[in-house]
Design a protein around this motif. Structure first.
Motif, PDB file in Angstrom:
ATOM      1  N   ASN A 207       1.114  -0.921  -0.063  1.00 30.03           N
ATOM      2  CA  ASN A 207       0.234   0.072   0.204  1.00 30.03           C
ATOM      3  C   ASN A 207       0.655   1.295   0.151  1.00 30.03           C
ATOM      4  OD1 ASN A 207      -2.591  -0.803   0.641  1.00 30.03           O
ATOM      5  ND2 ASN A 207      -2.101  -1.705   2.515  1.00 30.03           N
ATOM      6  N   ILE A 208       0.984   1.994  -0.933  1.00 32.27           N
ATOM      7  CA  ILE A 208       1.405   3.896  -0.854  1.00 32.27           C
ATOM      8  C   ILE A 208       1.021   3.831   0.560  1.00 32.27           C
ATOM      9  CG2 ILE A 208       1.372   5.607  -1.853  1.00 32.27           C
ATOM     10  CD1 ILE A 208       1.764   4.411  -4.197  1.00 32.27           C
ATOM     11  N   PRO A 209       1.888   4.705   0.832  1.00 31.55           N
ATOM     12  CA  PRO A 209       1.701   5.610   2.014  1.00 31.55           C
ATOM     13  C   PRO A 209       0.356   6.223   2.686  1.00 31.55           C
ATOM     14  CG  PRO A 209       4.151   5.055   2.088  1.00 31.55           C
ATOM     15  CD  PRO A 209       3.225   4.645   0.179  1.00 31.55           C
ATOM     16  N   GLY A 210      -0.620   6.439   2.604  1.00 28.06           N
ATOM     17  CA  GLY A 210      -1.296   7.158   2.933  1.00 28.06           C
ATOM     18  C   GLY A 210      -2.569   7.121   2.393  1.00 28.06           C
ATOM     19  N   SER A 211      -3.045   5.318   1.377  1.00 32.03           N
ATOM     20  CA  SER A 211      -3.717   4.837   1.308  1.00 32.03           C
ATOM     21  C   SER A 211      -4.601   4.741   2.224  1.00 32.03           C
ATOM     22  CB  SER A 211      -3.546   3.373   0.670  1.00 32.03           C
ATOM     23  OG  SER A 211      -2.839   3.669  -0.643  1.00 32.03           O
ATOM     24  N   GLN A 212      -6.098   4.841   1.278  1.00 33.10           N
ATOM     25  CA  GLN A 212      -7.185   4.392   2.857  1.00 33.10           C
ATOM     26  C   GLN A 212      -7.377   5.619   3.852  1.00 33.10           C
ATOM     27  OE1 GLN A 212      -8.909   0.570   3.729  1.00 33.10           O
ATOM     28  NE2 GLN A 212      -9.972   2.077   1.564  1.00 33.10           N
ATOM     29  N   SER A 213      -7.360   6.776   3.429  1.00 30.21           N
ATOM     30  CA  SER A 213      -6.961   7.880   4.339  1.00 30.21           C
ATOM     31  C   SER A 213      -7.306   8.918   3.117  1.00 30.21           C
ATOM     32  CB  SER A 213      -5.786   7.896   5.420  1.00 30.21           C
ATOM     33  OG  SER A 213      -4.665   8.542   4.999  1.00 30.21           O
ATOM     34  N   ASP A 214      -7.775  10.318   4.732  1.00 31.09           N
ATOM     35  CA  ASP A 214      -7.764  11.641   3.177  1.00 31.09           C
ATOM     36  C   ASP A 214      -6.341  11.951   2.608  1.00 31.09           C
ATOM     37  OD1 ASP A 214     -10.593  11.828   4.059  1.00 31.09           O
ATOM     38  OD2 ASP A 214     -10.388  12.911   5.450  1.00 31.09           O
ATOM     39  N   ALA A 215      -5.465  11.441   3.746  1.00 27.71           N
ATOM     40  CA  ALA A 215      -3.509  12.182   2.957  1.00 27.71           C
ATOM     41  C   ALA A 215      -3.341  11.960   1.764  1.00 27.71           C
ATOM     42  CB  ALA A 215      -2.850  11.166   3.859  1.00 27.71           C
ATOM     43  N   ILE A 216      -4.461  11.041   0.861  1.00 24.98           N
ATOM     44  CA  ILE A 216      -4.244  10.429  -0.395  1.00 24.98           C
ATOM     45  C   ILE A 216      -4.090  11.554  -1.302  1.00 24.98           C
ATOM     46  CG2 ILE A 216      -6.037   9.570  -0.995  1.00 24.98           C
ATOM     47  CD1 ILE A 216      -2.969   7.424  -0.388  1.00 24.98           C
ATOM     48  N   ILE A 217      -5.080  12.842  -0.961  1.00 29.81           N
ATOM     49  CA  ILE A 217      -4.759  13.586  -1.831  1.00 29.81           C
ATOM     50  C   ILE A 217      -3.749  14.151  -1.673  1.00 29.81           C
ATOM     51  CG2 ILE A 217      -5.314  15.263  -0.313  1.00 29.81           C
ATOM     52  CD1 ILE A 217      -7.754  14.708  -2.821  1.00 29.81           C
ATOM     53  N   ASN A 218      -2.710  13.962  -1.003  1.00 31.08           N
ATOM     54  CA  ASN A 218      -1.361  14.861  -1.180  1.00 31.08           C
ATOM     55  C   ASN A 218      -0.281  13.560  -2.176  1.00 31.08           C
ATOM     56  OD1 ASN A 218      -2.142  16.621   0.363  1.00 31.08           O
ATOM     57  ND2 ASN A 218      -2.211  15.739   2.254  1.00 31.08           N
ATOM     58  N   ILE A 219      -1.099  12.780  -2.864  1.00 35.70           N
ATOM     59  CA  ILE A 219       0.131  11.129  -3.293  1.00 35.70           C
ATOM     60  C   ILE A 219       0.711  11.969  -4.219  1.00 35.70           C
ATOM     61  CG2 ILE A 219      -1.803  10.854  -5.073  1.00 35.70           C
ATOM     62  CD1 ILE A 219      -0.478   7.842  -4.548  1.00 35.70           C
ATOM     63  N   THR A 220       0.328  13.316  -4.631  1.00 34.32           N
ATOM     64  CA  THR A 220       0.890  13.867  -6.396  1.00 34.32           C
ATOM     65  C   THR A 220       2.357  14.721  -6.163  1.00 34.32           C
ATOM     66  OG1 THR A 220      -0.448  16.250  -5.679  1.00 34.32           O
ATOM     67  CG2 THR A 220      -0.510  14.477  -7.511  1.00 34.32           C
ATOM     68  N   THR A 221       2.199  14.877  -4.228  1.00 32.65           N
ATOM     69  CA  THR A 221       3.948  14.893  -3.803  1.00 32.65           C
ATOM     70  C   THR A 221       4.794  13.775  -3.138  1.00 32.65           C
ATOM     71  OG1 THR A 221       2.550  16.393  -1.370  1.00 32.65           O
ATOM     72  CG2 THR A 221       2.583  17.225  -3.017  1.00 32.65           C
ATOM     73  N   THR A 222       4.126  12.862  -3.188  1.00 31.94           N
ATOM     74  CA  THR A 222       4.818  11.795  -2.667  1.00 31.94           C
ATOM     75  C   THR A 222       5.688  11.316  -3.402  1.00 31.94           C
ATOM     76  OG1 THR A 222       3.357  10.373  -2.510  1.00 31.94           O
ATOM     77  CG2 THR A 222       3.441  12.103  -0.764  1.00 31.94           C
ATOM     78  N   SER A 223       6.584  10.516  -3.535  1.00 32.83           N
ATOM     79  CA  SER A 223       7.441   9.312  -4.463  1.00 32.83           C
ATOM     80  C   SER A 223       8.164   8.743  -3.742  1.00 32.83           C
ATOM     81  CB  SER A 223       8.237  10.349  -4.942  1.00 32.83           C
ATOM     82  OG  SER A 223       8.622   9.429  -5.939  1.00 32.83           O
ATOM     83  N   ASN A 224       9.254   7.667  -4.279  1.00 36.22           N
ATOM     84  CA  ASN A 224       9.673   6.070  -3.178  1.00 36.22           C
ATOM     85  C   ASN A 224      11.303   6.675  -4.170  1.00 36.22           C
ATOM     86  OD1 ASN A 224       8.723   5.066  -5.975  1.00 36.22           O
ATOM     87  ND2 ASN A 224       9.094   3.396  -4.576  1.00 36.22           N
ATOM     88  N   VAL A 225      10.548   7.612  -5.670  1.00 37.86           N
ATOM     89  CA  VAL A 225      12.047   8.362  -6.429  1.00 37.86           C
ATOM     90  C   VAL A 225      12.586   9.218  -6.525  1.00 37.86           C
ATOM     91  CG1 VAL A 225      12.195   5.256  -7.254  1.00 37.86           C
ATOM     92  CG2 VAL A 225      11.057   8.136  -8.292  1.00 37.86           C
ATOM     93  N   LYS A 226      12.535   9.853  -5.565  1.00 37.68           N
ATOM     94  CA  LYS A 226      12.651  10.810  -5.697  1.00 37.68           C
ATOM     95  C   LYS A 226      11.795  12.201  -6.955  1.00 37.68           C
ATOM     96  CE  LYS A 226      16.514  11.162  -2.656  1.00 37.68           C
ATOM     97  NZ  LYS A 226      16.566   9.466  -1.999  1.00 37.68           N
TER      98      LYS A 226
END
Length: 254
Positions: A207-226
């Protein structure tokens, strides 16, 4: 939208377009190169409107379940949520051996995984373009992309999140006007929206961190490859997480 994060997509790229149908799916895609996903090789895939690429059979379910799934369905969930392309947006996909595109994918993946130089020979590019959510009374749309690619030895999945404006459809108790609240999406995860993937056995999932929570809205700012908004995983054998979720804090670039 244009931007270096999304690979080219749309009708001018020769993409197929999914039918306008709530909880709809592509026709069965016969993969010109079998795709190895966690030790198993698959010859067919479906690009499902609700933000999932599945192997062997379509997924019409709109409220995501937590991974690992009990019923053994193997799939990739770039953004598993209640998409309704009747209300807005399009889902595009194509298999490609276009040399310029494959060169770009190869360069990117080799940059992220320099210990394993990679020369892509095939890719499946699926793009959800400004897709609306079920029950929407707004103009909000989500734009994201999933790329499956291989050099016939190594198999990778890349998830690109360009613009995420909603997490939840109204049938998952989301707000019809905002597309928030309720059970958020799975980025390969559960009920609000989920992101990640499920290997089809009951131990290998991510699961990508933030999945199943409102935090997923910020997925455009997260990454595992910088690269903000981009997540890349090698998936031929399960290497991302073991029994413990290891390196999440180290690997997750927030």
């Amino acid at each position: 939208p244009t931007g270096s994060l999304l690979y080219p997509y749309g009708p001018h790229q020769g993409d197929e377009r999914n039918p306008k149908l709530d909880d709809g799916t592509s026709e069965e895609i016969a993969l010109s190169v079998p795709f190895t996903f966690y030790g198993k090789s698959y010859q067919t895939a479906f690009v499902n409107n609700n933000g999932v690429i599945s192997f062997d059979e379509p997924v019409r379910q709109y409220t995501p379940d937590p991974f690992p799934l009990a019923d053994g369905r193997p799939f990739v969930a770039p953004y598993w949520a209640d998409v309704d392309n009747v209300l807005g947006g399009d889902i595009f996909y194509r298999q490609t051996t276009n040399p310029a595109l494959l060169a770009g994918i190869s360069q990117d993946i080799t940059q992220y995984f320099p210990e394993s130089p990679f020369t892509a020979t095939w890719a499946l590019v699926a793009t959800w373009d400004h897709v609306a959510y079920y029950g929407s009374t707004s103009k909000k749309g989500n734009t994201f992309q999933a790329v499956l690619t291989t050099d016939s030895k190594m198999f990778y999945i890349m998830l690109n999140y360009w613009d995420i404006q909603w997490t939840t459809g109204a049938a998952s108790d989301g707000d019809a006007e905002t597309g928030l609240g309720g059970t958020p999406a799975h980025v390969d995860s559960p009920s609000i929206f989920q992101a990640g993937f499920n290997s089809g056995d009951d131990t290998n999932f991510y699961n990508i961190p933030g999945s199943q929570s409102d935090a997923i809205i910020n997925i455009t700012t997260t990454s595992n490859v910088k690269v903000p908004g981009r997540w890349v995983f090698r998936v031929d054998n399960f290497q991302v997480t073991g029994v413990d979720p290891p390196q999440l804090n180290n690997d997750c670039w927030l």
